[in-house]
Motif scaffolding. Structure first.
Motif, PDB file in Angstrom:
ATOM      1  N   PHE A 137       0.836  -1.201   0.000  1.00  0.00           N
ATOM      2  CA  PHE A 137       0.000   0.000   0.000  1.00  0.00           C
ATOM      3  C   PHE A 137       0.869   1.250   0.000  1.00  0.00           C
ATOM      4  O   PHE A 137       0.688   2.142  -0.832  1.00  0.00           O
ATOM      5  CB  PHE A 137      -0.953  -0.008   1.200  1.00  0.00           C
ATOM      6  N   ILE A 138       1.835   1.327   0.903  1.00  0.00           N
ATOM      7  CA  ILE A 138       2.684   2.526   0.981  1.00  0.00           C
ATOM      8  C   ILE A 138       3.518   2.670  -0.295  1.00  0.00           C
ATOM      9  O   ILE A 138       3.667   3.770  -0.836  1.00  0.00           O
ATOM     10  CB  ILE A 138       3.585   2.492   2.232  1.00  0.00           C
ATOM     11  N   GLY A 139       4.048   1.563  -0.805  1.00  0.00           N
ATOM     12  CA  GLY A 139       4.798   1.622  -2.062  1.00  0.00           C
ATOM     13  C   GLY A 139       3.936   2.117  -3.214  1.00  0.00           C
ATOM     14  O   GLY A 139       4.378   2.929  -4.027  1.00  0.00           O
ATOM     15  N   GLY A 140       2.698   1.639  -3.275  1.00  0.00           N
ATOM     16  CA  GLY A 140       1.779   2.107  -4.313  1.00  0.00           C
ATOM     17  C   GLY A 140       1.428   3.569  -4.148  1.00  0.00           C
ATOM     18  O   GLY A 140       1.383   4.323  -5.124  1.00  0.00           O
ATOM     19  N   TRP A 141       1.191   3.979  -2.896  1.00  0.00           N
ATOM     20  CA  TRP A 141       0.890   5.390  -2.632  1.00  0.00           C
ATOM     21  C   TRP A 141       2.079   6.264  -3.034  1.00  0.00           C
ATOM     22  O   TRP A 141       1.900   7.300  -3.679  1.00  0.00           O
ATOM     23  CB  TRP A 141       0.527   5.579  -1.156  1.00  0.00           C
ATOM     24  N   ASN A 142       3.284   5.833  -2.687  1.00  0.00           N
ATOM     25  CA  ASN A 142       4.490   6.585  -3.086  1.00  0.00           C
ATOM     26  C   ASN A 142       4.581   6.698  -4.603  1.00  0.00           C
ATOM     27  O   ASN A 142       4.884   7.770  -5.141  1.00  0.00           O
ATOM     28  CB  ASN A 142       5.753   5.905  -2.560  1.00  0.00           C
ATOM     29  N   GLU A 143       4.328   5.600  -5.293  1.00  0.00           N
ATOM     30  CA  GLU A 143       4.421   5.591  -6.754  1.00  0.00           C
ATOM     31  C   GLU A 143       3.402   6.532  -7.387  1.00  0.00           C
ATOM     32  O   GLU A 143       3.742   7.352  -8.241  1.00  0.00           O
ATOM     33  CB  GLU A 143       4.196   4.173  -7.266  1.00  0.00           C
ATOM     34  N   TRP A 144       2.133   6.423  -6.959  1.00  0.00           N
ATOM     35  CA  TRP A 144       1.091   7.243  -7.570  1.00  0.00           C
ATOM     36  C   TRP A 144       1.245   8.719  -7.242  1.00  0.00           C
ATOM     37  O   TRP A 144       1.008   9.577  -8.099  1.00  0.00           O
ATOM     38  CB  TRP A 144      -0.291   6.726  -7.168  1.00  0.00           C
ATOM     39  N   THR A 145       1.646   9.043  -6.012  1.00  0.00           N
ATOM     40  CA  THR A 145       1.856  10.461  -5.681  1.00  0.00           C
ATOM     41  C   THR A 145       3.055  11.015  -6.431  1.00  0.00           C
ATOM     42  O   THR A 145       3.017  12.149  -6.911  1.00  0.00           O
ATOM     43  CB  THR A 145       2.022  10.681  -4.167  1.00  0.00           C
ATOM     44  N   LYS A 161       4.190  10.068  -9.373  1.00  0.00           N
ATOM     45  CA  LYS A 161       3.783  10.283 -10.769  1.00  0.00           C
ATOM     46  C   LYS A 161       2.937  11.540 -10.908  1.00  0.00           C
ATOM     47  O   LYS A 161       3.132  12.342 -11.828  1.00  0.00           O
ATOM     48  CB  LYS A 161       3.010   9.073 -11.289  1.00  0.00           C
ATOM     49  N   ALA A 162       1.989  11.721 -10.002  1.00  0.00           N
ATOM     50  CA  ALA A 162       1.114  12.902 -10.071  1.00  0.00           C
ATOM     51  C   ALA A 162       1.897  14.185  -9.816  1.00  0.00           C
ATOM     52  O   ALA A 162       1.680  15.189 -10.497  1.00  0.00           O
ATOM     53  CB  ALA A 162      -0.031  12.766  -9.066  1.00  0.00           C
ATOM     54  N   LEU A 163       2.801  14.173  -8.843  1.00  0.00           N
ATOM     55  CA  LEU A 163       3.603  15.373  -8.559  1.00  0.00           C
ATOM     56  C   LEU A 163       4.502  15.717  -9.740  1.00  0.00           C
ATOM     57  O   LEU A 163       4.672  16.896 -10.072  1.00  0.00           O
ATOM     58  CB  LEU A 163       4.435  15.169  -7.288  1.00  0.00           C
ATOM     59  N   GLY A 164       5.075  14.698 -10.380  1.00  0.00           N
ATOM     60  CA  GLY A 164       5.918  14.943 -11.546  1.00  0.00           C
ATOM     61  C   GLY A 164       5.122  15.459 -12.728  1.00  0.00           C
ATOM     62  O   GLY A 164       5.514  16.422 -13.398  1.00  0.00           O
ATOM     63  N   ARG A 165       3.974  14.838 -12.977  1.00  0.00           N
ATOM     64  CA  ARG A 165       3.147  15.196 -14.132  1.00  0.00           C
ATOM     65  C   ARG A 165       2.488  16.566 -13.970  1.00  0.00           C
ATOM     66  O   ARG A 165       2.531  17.399 -14.872  1.00  0.00           O
ATOM     67  CB  ARG A 165       2.090  14.114 -14.351  1.00  0.00           C
ATOM     68  N   LYS A 166       1.889  16.814 -12.815  1.00  0.00           N
ATOM     69  CA  LYS A 166       1.108  18.041 -12.628  1.00  0.00           C
ATOM     70  C   LYS A 166       1.936  19.240 -12.182  1.00  0.00           C
ATOM     71  O   LYS A 166       1.593  20.375 -12.502  1.00  0.00           O
ATOM     72  CB  LYS A 166       0.001  17.792 -11.612  1.00  0.00           C
ATOM     73  N   LEU A 167       3.022  18.996 -11.436  1.00  0.00           N
ATOM     74  CA  LEU A 167       3.791  20.114 -10.873  1.00  0.00           C
ATOM     75  C   LEU A 167       5.241  20.135 -11.333  1.00  0.00           C
ATOM     76  O   LEU A 167       6.022  20.970 -10.863  1.00  0.00           O
ATOM     77  CB  LEU A 167       3.728  20.056  -9.338  1.00  0.00           C
TER      78      LEU A 167
END
Length: 185
Positions: free
Chosen positions: A112-120, A122-128
């Motif tokens: 769960f934490i690894g997945g949360w790290n991965e998705w956040t 990706k979103a931080l890189g893509r959006k910001l």
């Protein structure tokens, strides 16, 4: 060597294999950290989690970042089978409480934490356009053993911005809240 000390042992209460016990510590290297158990199951367990940014880079305490982190926490129930309680976002780390959904989760806490790290990330890189890596490889977790333990950890987390000199009082720190639950389950 005492009988049974070089064989895996099973505990009757949890029926989990434990690491092989040794009669002496001669072969053990000095100053090694204890290894975490492979798996333990406690019904309705709640965990206290801390995840730090890579090289403790201060980038999290901002409205756009907080929105991304919260969005991923909100999707954790569907995506990972975990619910998120109270949280505090600091400039270079986050603290939050989490628990498996009723009926369990298909994923272990580490996944769960690894997945949360991965998705956040990706979103931080893509959006910001925040460059990778975002998070440290490891995280800290602590199993809550009682309501008192939860209250102590929440007091620590809530006052973190005050201790860091970022807020005059805990309630004024803008990057805190809860997602699925506001108190122990």
């Amino acid at each position: 060597t005492a009988p049974g000390y070089n064989k895996p042992v099973r505990t009757p209460c949890l029926d989990l294999p434990l690491r092989t016990l040794r009669a002496t510590t001669e072969s053990m290297p000095m100053h090694r950290h204890l290894q975490r158990l492979e798996r333990i199951w406690i019904p309705n367990a709640m965990y206290f989690i801390t995840v730090c940014t890579h090289n403790r880079r201060p980038m999290l305490a901002a409205p756009d970042v907080a929105d991304i982190l919260r969005t991923e926490w909100e999707s954790a129930g569907l995506r990972h089978g975990w619910l998120v309680g109270r949280y505090v976002i600091m400039p270079n780390h986050v603290h939050f409480f989490c628990a498996e959904k009723t009926g369990g989760s298909p994923h272990r806490l580490s996944r769960f934490i690894g997945g949360w790290n991965e998705w956040t990330a990706k979103a931080l890189g893509r959006k910001l356009s925040i460059p990778a890596p975002i998070w440290q490889e490891r995280f800290f977790d602590h199993l809550m053993r009682s309501d008192e333990s939860y209250a102590e950890k929440w007091a620590y987390v809530r006052d973190n911005p005050v201790r860091a000199g970022l807020a005059a009082e805990a309630e004024s720190w803008p990057w805190q809240g809860y997602v699925n639950f506001d108190s122990p389950l």
